[in-house]
Enzyme design. Structure first.
Site, PDB file in Angstrom:
ATOM      1  N   ASP A 122       0.855  -1.186   0.000  1.00 55.58           N
ATOM      2  CA  ASP A 122       0.000   0.000   0.000  1.00 55.58           C
ATOM      3  C   ASP A 122       0.890   1.235   0.000  1.00 55.58           C
ATOM      4  OD1 ASP A 122      -2.469  -1.333   0.054  1.00 55.58           O
ATOM      5  OD2 ASP A 122      -2.431  -1.503   2.233  1.00 55.58           O
ATOM      6  N   ASP A 170      -7.191  -1.159  -4.521  1.00 59.08           N
ATOM      7  CA  ASP A 170      -8.241  -0.752  -3.578  1.00 59.08           C
ATOM      8  C   ASP A 170      -9.132   0.333  -4.182  1.00 59.08           C
ATOM      9  OD1 ASP A 170      -7.067  -2.481  -1.694  1.00 59.08           O
ATOM     10  OD2 ASP A 170      -5.815  -0.877  -0.875  1.00 59.08           O
TER      11      ASP A 170
END
Length: 161
Positions: free
Chosen positions: A120, A138
């Protein structure tokens, strides 16, 4: 002549997967873990590892969650690909939504299978409050879910007219 299937929208899934994996590759190659570069007063690029699901859900468990999330991503992707196959190609919003979700699910699944975690790097914050760090996969999943919600409201409005 038979109508074309929505499966042709899988090109969008491939775009999402490619952008997601390439961006994660760049982050891993150019950042140290937890290194952060300020881009805007409310946004950093920060290399983080997520061993769980959204918002690091189940991240502190012994590793079984990796297999759970991989299995879920595969099952959901197959189900949604089947829905695409049954849809008509001109069901644009719905097909786009499913393709985005498939691309995001597979992008994170590849990362999880290869690395054991998901990379991330989008880090939004306000003063000391940070939103959980996330990635392109995401974003695609959330955009797909948002399109499905929008399609539901627009479909209800169309049926009531």
């Amino acid at each position: 002549m038979a109508k074309q299937s929505g499966i042709k929208w899988l090109w969008l899934s491939l775009v999402v997967i490619t952008l997601d994996l390439f961006s994660k590759y760049l982050v891993v190659e150019r950042f140290e873990l937890y290194e952060s570069i300020n881009i805007l007063p409310i946004f950093n690029l920060t290399y983080a590892r997520n061993y769980g699901a959204a918002f690091s859900f189940l991240a502190d468990h012994s590793g079984w969650q990796k297999y759970l999330f991989l299995t879920l991503a595969i099952i959901i992707s197959f189900i949604l690909a089947n829905v695409l196959r049954r849809n008509q190609i001109d069901q644009k919003r719905e097909n786009m939504a499913y393709a985005l979700i498939i691309g995001g699910a597979i992008g994170n699944a590849i990362d999880r299978a290869y690395r054991g975690y998901v990379v991330d790097f989008f880090d939004f914050y306000w003063h000391i409050y940070h939103y959980p760090v996330f990635n392109i996969a995401d974003v695609a999943i959330v955009m797909g879910a948002g399109l499905l919600i929008l399609e539901t409201f627009l479909d209800k409005k169309k049926k009531s007219d």
